[in-house]
Enzyme design. Structure first.
Site: not given
Length: 339
Positions: A78, A236, A240-244, A47, A52
């Protein structure tokens, strides 16, 4: 045919926003290696979007996928933003919550336009950047961003009369297989599901159905999507990255309360020998309304981590522990039964 069928069984896809130089200037070789790693790990759904990096993600993705047969992968992009030849200061182009998100992207100016003519032009331009002759799925992008304020309903109305009708016609003509909205708000999806004349095939929901943030989507959206046979692709999943292992939430530096909640989740995961990335991915996929999840990545090793996270065995006690700590909603579907 369901959206999941149209995705050819690609439950784990690849969201290519990072390839647009999101947050950092990514070397070309690294970007190409990341797409190659996704392919080598069996990813067949990709996707992208003009937004982007002002087309940079599409260009890089098109270059990488041009080495493969078109029938071997599913591709979505999109509409809603047009890329102009005019140049601008990329560091100042994004408004509100997305300020500076693609400051390292191309310098082409972008304009919001959800009209019929702009939709057709956007698709034509994307096909060139992606080096392909067809798109499988087209999402109407970011129709309800915070920086639109109260104007988002007027954008929605323009899209209803423009993009929605054009994409419906293209689907009926067999030019595309499916269309829907690609947003990070639940309200425009709920509104679209209630439209009699706009029969979307499904939706791409970014950031609003994750281990960290899912209560609002569970209230009405997920049940209604199941009722209307409109499945959800989740973007997501790592918030946005906080969980990774990252520092961002909602495209900005995570606030203290979010960091504290994530640390509580990580502590619980460590007690059970579980990786937080595996928990985040498997939580999303447990919802019957979800057709696929598309984490983003800008490094090849992240792709390997995602593939491993999907297969990791997570004990039922972990999910029970999260629920007892009220870290997941009581009505959230979980990857194991009877928890």
């Amino acid at each position: 045919m369901s959206l999941k069928d149209k995705l050819a069984g690609s439950v784990l896809g690849f969201g290519t926003a990072p390839l647009g130089n999101m947050f950092r200037n990514i070397p070309e070789a690294e970007a190409q290696a990341t797409v190659d790693a996704a392919w080598d790990h069996g990813v067949r759904y990709f996707d992208s979007a003009p937004f982007y990096g002002a087309g940079l993600s599409e260009i890089r993705l098109g270059d990488a996928l041009s080495r493969h047969k078109r029938d071997e992968y599913v591709l979505s992009t999109k509409v809603g933003r047009l890329i102009l030849d005019e140049l601008e200061d990329a560091s100042a182009r994004d408004l509100g919550e997305k300020g500076g998100l693609f400051e390292h992207g191309r310098a082409n100016k972008m304009v919001n336009d959800y009209s019929a003519d702009a939709t057709l032009r956007s698709i034509e331009d994307s096909l060139k950047r992606l080096k392909t002759d067809r798109l499988d799925i087209v999402w109407v992008h970011d129709i309800a961003q915070d920086f639109y304020g109260d104007e988002w309903l007027s954008y929605f109305e323009t899209a209803r009369k423009g993009a929605f009708r054009v994409l419906t016609r293209l689907r009926e003509e067999g030019v595309i297989k499916a269309w829907g909205l690609g947003v990070n708000k639940v309200e425009p999806i709920e509104l679209t599901l209630d439209l009699a004349e706009a029969q979307a095939d499904g939706f791409l929901l970014a950031g609003r159905y994750s281990l960290l943030d899912h209560e609002r989507a569970l209230q009405r959206l997920m049940p209604k999507a199941i009722e209307r046979n409109a499945e959800i692709v989740v973007g997501g999943p790592y918030s946005s990255g906080i969980l990774a292992g990252g520092a961002h939430f909602e495209y900005q530096k995570a606030p203290p309360e979010i960091i504290a909640k994530v640390e509580q989740m990580k502590s619980t995961a460590q007690r059970h020998g579980v990786s937080i990335k595996a928990a985040a991915l498997q939580f999303v996929l447990a919802n019957p309304a979800v057709a696929a999840v598309i984490p983003g990545a800008s490094r090849p090793e992240r792709i390997a981590e995602d593939a491993a996270a999907r297969k990791e065995v997570i004990p039922a006690d972990f999910w029970r522990d999260l629920r007892e700590q009220h870290l997941v909603a009581a009505n959230a579907p979980l990857p194991v039964d009877n928890v």
